[in-house]
Write a protein that holds these residues in place. Sequence first.
Motif, PDB file in Angstrom:
ATOM      1  N   PRO A  26       0.790  -1.239   0.000  1.00 58.43           N
ATOM      2  CA  PRO A  26       0.000   0.000   0.000  1.00 58.43           C
ATOM      3  C   PRO A  26       0.821   1.288   0.000  1.00 58.43           C
ATOM      4  CG  PRO A  26       0.001  -0.983   2.183  1.00 58.43           C
ATOM      5  CD  PRO A  26       0.657  -1.975   1.276  1.00 58.43           C
ATOM      6  N   ASP A  27       2.121   1.184   0.252  1.00 58.90           N
ATOM      7  CA  ASP A  27       2.943   2.397   0.343  1.00 58.90           C
ATOM      8  C   ASP A  27       3.737   2.686  -0.920  1.00 58.90           C
ATOM      9  OD1 ASP A  27       4.483   0.147   0.712  1.00 58.90           O
ATOM     10  OD2 ASP A  27       5.633   0.935   2.401  1.00 58.90           O
ATOM     11  N   ILE A  28       3.479   1.939  -1.993  1.00 53.34           N
ATOM     12  CA  ILE A  28       4.110   2.256  -3.276  1.00 53.34           C
ATOM     13  C   ILE A  28       3.038   2.313  -4.360  1.00 53.34           C
ATOM     14  CG2 ILE A  28       6.316   1.200  -2.624  1.00 53.34           C
ATOM     15  CD1 ILE A  28       5.577  -1.134  -4.529  1.00 53.34           C
ATOM     16  N   LEU A  29       3.403   2.870  -5.505  1.00 51.92           N
ATOM     17  CA  LEU A  29       2.473   2.952  -6.625  1.00 51.92           C
ATOM     18  C   LEU A  29       2.499   1.654  -7.430  1.00 51.92           C
ATOM     19  CD1 LEU A  29       3.166   6.583  -7.896  1.00 51.92           C
ATOM     20  CD2 LEU A  29       1.302   5.803  -6.430  1.00 51.92           C
ATOM     21  N   ILE A  30       1.358   1.355  -8.027  1.00 54.42           N
ATOM     22  CA  ILE A  30       1.203   0.153  -8.841  1.00 54.42           C
ATOM     23  C   ILE A  30       0.792   0.571 -10.255  1.00 54.42           C
ATOM     24  CG2 ILE A  30      -0.008  -2.040  -9.098  1.00 54.42           C
ATOM     25  CD1 ILE A  30       1.803  -1.799  -6.573  1.00 54.42           C
ATOM     26  N   GLY A  31       1.335  -0.129 -11.228  1.00 61.44           N
ATOM     27  CA  GLY A  31       0.981   0.143 -12.622  1.00 61.44           C
ATOM     28  C   GLY A  31       0.788  -1.150 -13.398  1.00 61.44           C
ATOM     29  N   TYR A  32       0.755  -1.017 -14.721  1.00 62.80           N
ATOM     30  CA  TYR A  32       0.489  -2.169 -15.580  1.00 62.80           C
ATOM     31  C   TYR A  32       1.292  -2.052 -16.857  1.00 62.80           C
ATOM     32  CZ  TYR A  32      -2.026  -5.357 -18.708  1.00 62.80           C
ATOM     33  OH  TYR A  32      -2.341  -6.351 -19.597  1.00 62.80           O
ATOM     34  N   SER A  33       2.012  -3.112 -17.180  1.00 61.73           N
ATOM     35  CA  SER A  33       2.725  -3.221 -18.449  1.00 61.73           C
ATOM     36  C   SER A  33       2.039  -4.291 -19.278  1.00 61.73           C
ATOM     37  CB  SER A  33       4.200  -3.583 -18.198  1.00 61.73           C
ATOM     38  OG  SER A  33       4.880  -3.747 -19.427  1.00 61.73           O
ATOM     39  N   GLY A  34       1.380  -3.871 -20.352  1.00 68.44           N
ATOM     40  CA  GLY A  34       0.537  -4.789 -21.103  1.00 68.44           C
ATOM     41  C   GLY A  34       1.155  -5.256 -22.402  1.00 68.44           C
ATOM     42  N   HIS A  35       0.889  -6.522 -22.725  1.00 70.09           N
ATOM     43  CA  HIS A  35       1.334  -7.088 -24.003  1.00 70.09           C
ATOM     44  C   HIS A  35       0.173  -7.707 -24.767  1.00 70.09           C
ATOM     45  CE1 HIS A  35       5.076  -7.395 -21.413  1.00 70.09           C
ATOM     46  NE2 HIS A  35       5.414  -6.560 -22.373  1.00 70.09           N
ATOM     47  N   GLU A  36      -1.046  -7.379 -24.334  1.00 66.46           N
ATOM     48  CA  GLU A  36      -2.221  -7.920 -25.007  1.00 66.46           C
ATOM     49  C   GLU A  36      -2.498  -7.152 -26.298  1.00 66.46           C
ATOM     50  OE1 GLU A  36      -3.666  -4.430 -22.674  1.00 66.46           O
ATOM     51  OE2 GLU A  36      -2.314  -6.093 -22.251  1.00 66.46           O
ATOM     52  N   LEU A  37      -3.352  -7.724 -27.136  1.00 67.74           N
ATOM     53  CA  LEU A  37      -3.771  -7.028 -28.341  1.00 67.74           C
ATOM     54  C   LEU A  37      -4.819  -5.985 -27.971  1.00 67.74           C
ATOM     55  CD1 LEU A  37      -4.111 -10.051 -30.807  1.00 67.74           C
ATOM     56  CD2 LEU A  37      -2.129  -8.544 -30.457  1.00 67.74           C
ATOM     57  N   GLY A  38      -4.792  -4.848 -28.648  1.00 65.31           N
ATOM     58  CA  GLY A  38      -5.788  -3.815 -28.400  1.00 65.31           C
ATOM     59  C   GLY A  38      -5.453  -2.939 -27.207  1.00 65.31           C
ATOM     60  N   THR A  39      -6.375  -2.040 -26.877  1.00 63.90           N
ATOM     61  CA  THR A  39      -6.120  -1.032 -25.846  1.00 63.90           C
ATOM     62  C   THR A  39      -7.059  -1.110 -24.657  1.00 63.90           C
ATOM     63  OG1 THR A  39      -7.595   0.587 -26.917  1.00 63.90           O
ATOM     64  CG2 THR A  39      -5.281   0.573 -27.616  1.00 63.90           C
ATOM     65  N   HIS A  91       6.792  -6.639 -32.354  1.00 58.93           N
ATOM     66  CA  HIS A  91       5.905  -5.798 -33.168  1.00 58.93           C
ATOM     67  C   HIS A  91       4.444  -6.256 -33.117  1.00 58.93           C
ATOM     68  CE1 HIS A  91       9.047  -3.329 -34.922  1.00 58.93           C
ATOM     69  NE2 HIS A  91       9.760  -4.420 -35.146  1.00 58.93           N
ATOM     70  N   ALA A  92       4.232  -7.580 -33.098  1.00 56.48           N
ATOM     71  CA  ALA A  92       2.862  -8.101 -33.166  1.00 56.48           C
ATOM     72  C   ALA A  92       2.011  -7.654 -31.988  1.00 56.48           C
ATOM     73  CB  ALA A  92       2.881  -9.626 -33.251  1.00 56.48           C
ATOM     74  N   CYS A  93       2.622  -7.526 -30.800  1.00 60.18           N
ATOM     75  CA  CYS A  93       1.849  -7.132 -29.619  1.00 60.18           C
ATOM     76  C   CYS A  93       2.000  -5.646 -29.316  1.00 60.18           C
ATOM     77  CB  CYS A  93       2.265  -7.949 -28.398  1.00 60.18           C
ATOM     78  SG  CYS A  93       3.927  -7.606 -27.824  1.00 60.18           S
TER      79      CYS A  93
END
Length: 345
Positions: free
Chosen positions: A202-215, A244-246
């Motif tokens: 809870p004391d740090i920030l969380i994010g997301y690194s995505g490799h899925e197709l689309g947004t 490139h594909a993802c």
Amino acid sequence: MDFINCLKTSKNTFIIAEIGQNHQGNIEIAKKLIKIAKDCGADCVKFQKTDLKEKFNNKALLRPYNSPHSFGKTYGEHKQFLEFSKDDYRELKYFANKVGILVTASAMDVKSLEFLIDLEVPFIKIGSGDANNFILIEKAAKTAIPLVISTGMQNLVTVKQVYQLVSKYHKNFVFLHCVSAYPTPIEDINLNVINLFKSTFPDILIGYSGHELGTHISVAAVALGAKVIERHLTIDKNQKGSDHACSLDPVEFRRLVTNIRNMEAAMGKPIKEFQISEKPCYEKLGKTLVYTKQLKSGHKLENGDINVKVAEPKGIDGAEMAKIIGKKLLIDVLEDESILFNHLE
């Protein structure tokens, strides 16, 4: 204000355009991608810095690389073709500064870490491939430079170890939920890991690194509270290279940024109240208190005297019914007439 504090105080999600090695080993393509990222609204572009002898052993470098994505006969030749020199990175940083976008890179080994610190990047990325490289992570943590750490290919036990390791030195780091599959199957994404990370750390920030197709999945990550989004950017998904594909093309990346900014605006504040934009609907359909019968001045209102209808003129709001029970009438009123405050004592 340092990088992490800026993220904490900003209302906006920090969006990283991962160029990685989608530049095809060509610095002019890299510059073109930097400019595209800026035009799409990204906050930062990211590359990958590697000292091949530090990251790979000799057998790995000499392994034949027979792939349609290969830029060399061996894996070492392939990686060397795609690797920019230190002078190239300085040129790219100068170009990014001129364009007006932050630039950084993943430190793939200790020598690359030292170079990126010397380059004075705003933060160091630790990629998923090094999320269990405690030697590299500790050396990075000791520098006190902000870190963004992807967690692909790891379980929660390892992620907790990384948290404890970095926390010995500072809390200026971000964990990115990540699944290292290119592209990632929808059923493997598990966006709820963002909630898991938020409650566990809870004391740090969380994010997301995505490799899925689309947004749309990445936009959903913002709704779950991701403060950093990282997505690969390419000029052409059909180019040689496994990333490139993802990756997102410029149209998709611009759509990603637009949809994230719309999501942020839509999330708003945790306050439930009447909105100005609702006024036309309220004027048309909002319920008003009305009298159920003709009543004389001096009568004290009872439950049976009041109904709720769409009425003209707009009178006392239907939600105020309990407040007017027992009020005395100052005038005679008619059946079905709107109840107004100036009718009441």
